[in-house]
Structure formats: C-alpha cells, structure tokens
Design a protein around this motif. Structure first.
Motif, PDB file in Angstrom:
ATOM      1  N   SER A   1       0.826  -1.208   0.000  1.00  0.00           N
ATOM      2  CA  SER A   1       0.000   0.000   0.000  1.00  0.00           C
ATOM      3  C   SER A   1       0.861   1.259   0.000  1.00  0.00           C
ATOM      4  N   LEU A   2       1.957   1.230   0.746  1.00  0.00           N
ATOM      5  CA  LEU A   2       2.851   2.392   0.735  1.00  0.00           C
ATOM      6  C   LEU A   2       3.476   2.600  -0.645  1.00  0.00           C
ATOM      7  N   LEU A   3       3.907   1.506  -1.270  1.00  0.00           N
ATOM      8  CA  LEU A   3       4.470   1.621  -2.617  1.00  0.00           C
ATOM      9  C   LEU A   3       3.416   2.089  -3.615  1.00  0.00           C
ATOM     10  N   LEU A   4       2.193   1.635  -3.429  1.00  0.00           N
ATOM     11  CA  LEU A   4       1.102   2.073  -4.309  1.00  0.00           C
ATOM     12  C   LEU A   4       0.811   3.559  -4.123  1.00  0.00           C
ATOM     13  N   SER A   5       0.895   4.041  -2.891  1.00  0.00           N
ATOM     14  CA  SER A   5       0.700   5.472  -2.670  1.00  0.00           C
ATOM     15  C   SER A   5       1.833   6.279  -3.304  1.00  0.00           C
ATOM     16  N   LEU A   6       3.047   5.735  -3.272  1.00  0.00           N
ATOM     17  CA  LEU A   6       4.160   6.399  -3.955  1.00  0.00           C
ATOM     18  C   LEU A   6       3.923   6.428  -5.464  1.00  0.00           C
ATOM     19  N   GLU A   7       3.372   5.349  -5.988  1.00  0.00           N
ATOM     20  CA  GLU A   7       3.049   5.305  -7.418  1.00  0.00           C
ATOM     21  C   GLU A   7       2.002   6.358  -7.773  1.00  0.00           C
ATOM     22  N   PHE A   8       0.991   6.517  -6.928  1.00  0.00           N
ATOM     23  CA  PHE A   8      -0.009   7.550  -7.178  1.00  0.00           C
ATOM     24  C   PHE A   8       0.624   8.933  -7.146  1.00  0.00           C
ATOM     25  N   TYR A   9       1.578   9.131  -6.260  1.00  0.00           N
ATOM     26  CA  TYR A   9       2.269  10.424  -6.190  1.00  0.00           C
ATOM     27  C   TYR A   9       3.082  10.666  -7.454  1.00  0.00           C
TER      28      TYR A   9
ATOM     29  N   ALA B   1      -4.576   9.506   0.616  1.00  0.00           N
ATOM     30  CA  ALA B   1      -5.666   8.618   1.054  1.00  0.00           C
ATOM     31  C   ALA B   1      -5.207   7.169   1.083  1.00  0.00           C
ATOM     32  N   GLN B   2      -4.446   6.751   0.077  1.00  0.00           N
ATOM     33  CA  GLN B   2      -3.956   5.368   0.029  1.00  0.00           C
ATOM     34  C   GLN B   2      -3.003   5.084   1.180  1.00  0.00           C
TER      35      GLN B   2
END
Length: 87
Positions: free
Chosen positions: A43-51, A61-62
């Motif tokens: 989830s943290l890596l996915l939030s970095l991807e969204f950034y 939010a992620q």
C-alpha cells in the motif's frame, strides 16, 4: 548518455515490480502478521506510485487508509486468531 526521462522510466518500472513482489509476498507467507506487513508495504508503494502519477490526494488517502488503518485492523484481527496459517 542516459537522460532524466529514461531514469524516471526505469524508476517507475522498478516501483511497479516492487508492488507486484510485495503483493505476491502478502499472499504467499504463512505467518499472518508478516502478510499484513507485506500488504502495508504494498500500500505504501502504491501510494508512492499515485504520487509519481501526480495524484497526491489519492496518494495521501492510500497511505492513510490502505497502509495505516487497514494494517491496524489486520493486526487487531490477527491478535484474536491464530497467527500461523495451517496447511
């Protein structure tokens, strides 16, 4: 000579690979606490991807819900059950 765009592209692909690897680890480990931690990392890596994709509000939010709140709920649920998955 490698330009900035090529380095960014390689970093983006590396981030996507790490997301897939952490997601695979989350479903393959037998220890449920380790699985919850692997899901939090995903989830943290996915939030970095969204950034990186220039969606900072979705990234926040992620990170808050996906990595923080969901992991806390998983850990509380694991405390009430057996920690190891049985074969």
């Amino acid at each position: 000579m490698i330009g900035v765009e090529e380095v960014a592209g390689i970093g983006h692909i590396a981030l996507l690979i790490m997301i897939v690897v952490s997601g695979y680890a989350a479903i393959k480990f037998k220890d449920l606490l380790v699985c919850a931690i692997a899901a939090a990392i995903m989830s943290l890596l996915l939030s970095l991807e969204f950034y990186v994709l220039q969606a900072p509000d979705v990234a926040i939010a992620q990170a808050g819900i996906g990595a923080g709140l969901t992991t806390a709920i998983y850990v509380i649920a694991i405390r009430g059950t057996l920690r190891k998955e049985e074969d």
